[in-house]
Design a protein around this motif. Structure first.
Motif, PDB file in Angstrom:
ATOM      1  N   HIS A   1      48.481  -3.548  -9.219  1.00 14.11           N
ATOM      2  CA  HIS A   1      49.728  -2.822  -9.008  1.00 14.11           C
ATOM      3  C   HIS A   1      49.563  -1.373  -9.446  1.00 14.11           C
ATOM      4  O   HIS A   1      48.587  -1.005 -10.107  1.00 14.11           O
ATOM      5  CB  HIS A   1      50.883  -3.485  -9.766  1.00 14.11           C
ATOM      6  N   SER A   2      50.536  -0.564  -9.119  1.00 13.34           N
ATOM      7  CA  SER A   2      50.451   0.870  -9.388  1.00 13.34           C
ATOM      8  C   SER A   2      50.749   1.171 -10.851  1.00 13.34           C
ATOM      9  O   SER A   2      51.261   0.333 -11.600  1.00 13.34           O
ATOM     10  CB  SER A   2      51.440   1.622  -8.493  1.00 13.34           C
ATOM     11  N   ALA A   3      50.440   2.412 -11.239  1.00 13.30           N
ATOM     12  CA  ALA A   3      50.699   2.840 -12.612  1.00 13.30           C
ATOM     13  C   ALA A   3      52.191   2.892 -12.900  1.00 13.30           C
ATOM     14  O   ALA A   3      52.630   2.590 -14.019  1.00 13.30           O
ATOM     15  CB  ALA A   3      50.055   4.202 -12.866  1.00 13.30           C
ATOM     16  N   ASP A   4      53.006   3.259 -11.899  1.00 14.93           N
ATOM     17  CA  ASP A   4      54.458   3.297 -12.114  1.00 14.93           C
ATOM     18  C   ASP A   4      54.995   1.901 -12.420  1.00 14.93           C
ATOM     19  O   ASP A   4      55.843   1.728 -13.303  1.00 14.93           O
ATOM     20  CB  ASP A   4      55.155   3.869 -10.875  1.00 14.93           C
ATOM     21  N   GLU A   5      54.506   0.913 -11.684  1.00 16.58           N
ATOM     22  CA  GLU A   5      54.946  -0.458 -11.946  1.00 16.58           C
ATOM     23  C   GLU A   5      54.511  -0.922 -13.340  1.00 16.58           C
ATOM     24  O   GLU A   5      55.263  -1.617 -14.037  1.00 16.58           O
ATOM     25  CB  GLU A   5      54.381  -1.397 -10.884  1.00 16.58           C
ATOM     26  N   GLU A   6      53.304  -0.534 -13.728  1.00 17.64           N
ATOM     27  CA  GLU A   6      52.808  -0.922 -15.051  1.00 17.64           C
ATOM     28  C   GLU A   6      53.635  -0.280 -16.156  1.00 17.64           C
ATOM     29  O   GLU A   6      53.985  -0.930 -17.155  1.00 17.64           O
ATOM     30  CB  GLU A   6      51.341  -0.525 -15.199  1.00 17.64           C
ATOM     31  N   MET A   7      53.973   0.994 -16.014  1.00 14.36           N
ATOM     32  CA  MET A   7      54.770   1.668 -17.032  1.00 14.36           C
ATOM     33  C   MET A   7      56.170   1.055 -17.126  1.00 14.36           C
ATOM     34  O   MET A   7      56.732   0.921 -18.221  1.00 14.36           O
ATOM     35  CB  MET A   7      54.869   3.164 -16.720  1.00 14.36           C
ATOM     36  N   ALA A   8      56.737   0.674 -15.978  1.00 12.79           N
ATOM     37  CA  ALA A   8      58.060   0.041 -15.992  1.00 12.79           C
ATOM     38  C   ALA A   8      57.993  -1.326 -16.680  1.00 12.79           C
ATOM     39  O   ALA A   8      58.895  -1.696 -17.444  1.00 12.79           O
ATOM     40  CB  ALA A   8      58.584  -0.093 -14.566  1.00 12.79           C
ATOM     41  N   ARG A   9      56.923  -2.073 -16.412  1.00 14.88           N
ATOM     42  CA  ARG A   9      56.774  -3.382 -17.056  1.00 14.88           C
ATOM     43  C   ARG A   9      56.609  -3.236 -18.567  1.00 14.88           C
ATOM     44  O   ARG A   9      57.192  -3.989 -19.348  1.00 14.88           O
ATOM     45  CB  ARG A   9      55.561  -4.107 -16.463  1.00 14.88           C
ATOM     46  N   ARG A  10      55.831  -2.247 -18.975  1.00 14.01           N
ATOM     47  CA  ARG A  10      55.636  -2.028 -20.406  1.00 14.01           C
ATOM     48  C   ARG A  10      56.926  -1.606 -21.092  1.00 14.01           C
ATOM     49  O   ARG A  10      57.170  -1.965 -22.248  1.00 14.01           O
ATOM     50  CB  ARG A  10      54.561  -0.961 -20.628  1.00 14.01           C
ATOM     51  N   ALA A  11      57.747  -0.832 -20.400  1.00 15.66           N
ATOM     52  CA  ALA A  11      59.009  -0.396 -21.001  1.00 15.66           C
ATOM     53  C   ALA A  11      59.909  -1.587 -21.301  1.00 15.66           C
ATOM     54  O   ALA A  11      60.559  -1.651 -22.356  1.00 15.66           O
ATOM     55  CB  ALA A  11      59.710   0.594 -20.077  1.00 15.66           C
ATOM     56  N   VAL A  12      59.950  -2.546 -20.375  1.00 21.48           N
ATOM     57  CA  VAL A  12      60.765  -3.743 -20.598  1.00 21.48           C
ATOM     58  C   VAL A  12      60.185  -4.576 -21.742  1.00 21.48           C
ATOM     59  O   VAL A  12      60.909  -5.060 -22.622  1.00 21.48           O
ATOM     60  CB  VAL A  12      60.856  -4.569 -19.302  1.00 21.48           C
ATOM     61  N   THR A  13      58.862  -4.748 -21.735  1.00 20.10           N
ATOM     62  CA  THR A  13      58.209  -5.534 -22.789  1.00 20.10           C
ATOM     63  C   THR A  13      58.363  -4.871 -24.148  1.00 20.10           C
ATOM     64  O   THR A  13      58.535  -5.549 -25.166  1.00 20.10           O
ATOM     65  CB  THR A  13      56.717  -5.715 -22.460  1.00 20.10           C
ATOM     66  N   TRP A  14      58.295  -3.546 -24.177  1.00 22.80           N
ATOM     67  CA  TRP A  14      58.411  -2.801 -25.430  1.00 22.80           C
ATOM     68  C   TRP A  14      59.740  -3.099 -26.118  1.00 22.80           C
ATOM     69  O   TRP A  14      59.784  -3.375 -27.320  1.00 22.80           O
ATOM     70  CB  TRP A  14      58.273  -1.312 -25.135  1.00 22.80           C
ATOM     71  N   ASP A  15      60.823  -3.050 -25.376  1.00 20.56           N
ATOM     72  CA  ASP A  15      62.137  -3.317 -25.966  1.00 20.56           C
ATOM     73  C   ASP A  15      62.225  -4.748 -26.490  1.00 20.56           C
ATOM     74  O   ASP A  15      62.779  -4.993 -27.571  1.00 20.56           O
ATOM     75  CB  ASP A  15      63.232  -3.066 -24.929  1.00 20.56           C
ATOM     76  N   ARG A  16      61.666  -5.685 -25.738  1.00 19.71           N
ATOM     77  CA  ARG A  16      61.728  -7.083 -26.163  1.00 19.71           C
ATOM     78  C   ARG A  16      60.904  -7.319 -27.432  1.00 19.71           C
ATOM     79  O   ARG A  16      61.345  -8.011 -28.354  1.00 19.71           O
ATOM     80  CB  ARG A  16      61.237  -7.986 -25.029  1.00 19.71           C
TER      81      ARG A  16
END
Length: 238
Positions: free
Chosen positions: A45-60
């Motif tokens: 997947h793209s870097a944008d998708e990876e950064m969005a996934r990490r943002a969600v995981t970070w909060d959790r």
């Protein structure tokens, strides 16, 4: 109650360095299997998708860590309130000044040490130290009782046998003895006993007598250096 405050939650930070690291990771995955590089690239997947996934995981993850530490502190406080009130107040006093980090794990360990009797809240180990008392032999009866062998250095060319090192304390301070068997001529064999440390004339004579009692040959006890000022430096056991 002394504790380490949890950092305020912040959103995940998207940086060029993180994107470059993610791109390198994907490149290494493709280079690891060059025959399937195209198939691997299709599933990446793209870097944008990876950064969005990490943002969600970070909060959790941040929420989970904060909840975990809060739970452990509640458990620690429950263990604290299991003590009598007077002891509980004293524990809180020593916790404010103790050298342990302000973490729930260290606080729980302190409570456990107090429960097991290994730590006295009224005499904490980091403020009260037992006085050291040297082991002495003030009235020795044998050489082995007074001095313990601590080494066996290489023998010198002039020695008639193995050299032994001993240490002991008659009360004035620690003494080190170097026992060297020597022989002058065919019939004059004796033990040269060199004493290092604070040793009076009476103690030097006592050391010579104790050593002589265990040996058939003559013992000559001498003091190394000038620890006792003008005292004599050599005494033959009688």
């Amino acid at each position: 109650m002394r504790f380490r405050r949890w950092p305020r939650p912040t959103p995940y930070e998207d940086t060029p360095r993180k994107r470059a690291a993610f791109a390198r990771k994907q490149r290494l995955e493709r280079e690891a299997l060059p025959l399937y590089a195209s198939e691997i690239a299709e599933n990446q997947h793209s870097a944008d998708e990876e950064m969005a996934r990490r943002a969600v995981t970070w909060d959790r993850v941040e929420h989970s860590k904060r909840a975990y530490h809060a739970l452990k502190w509640r458990e620690a406080r429950a263990r604290l309130f299991a003590f009598p009130e007077s002891v509980r107040l004293q524990i809180r006093r020593i916790w404010r000044d103790c050298p342990y980090p302000p973490d729930h794990a260290y606080f729980c360990d302190l409570l456990r040490q107090i429960q097991l009797g290994k730590e006295d809240p009224y005499r904490p180990s980091w403020t009260v130290h037992a006085a050291l008392k040297a082991k002495t032999t003030p009235n020795p009866t044998t050489f082995a009782e007074t001095f313990k062998q601590i080494g066996r250095p290489p023998s010198s060319p002039n020695a008639a046998g193995p050299i032994m090192l001993y240490c002991g304390n008659l009360g004035s301070g620690i003494l080190f003895l170097r026992a060297t068997p020597l022989q002058i001529g065919e019939n004059d064999a004796f033990l040269d006993l060199e004493v290092t440390g604070p040793c009076s004339d009476d103690e030097l004579a006592l050391i010579g007598r104790l050593a002589q009692a265990d040996r058939a040959d003559r013992v000559v006890a001498l003091r190394r250096g000038a620890e006792m000022g003008n005292a004599s430096t050599r005494r033959e056991a009688v």
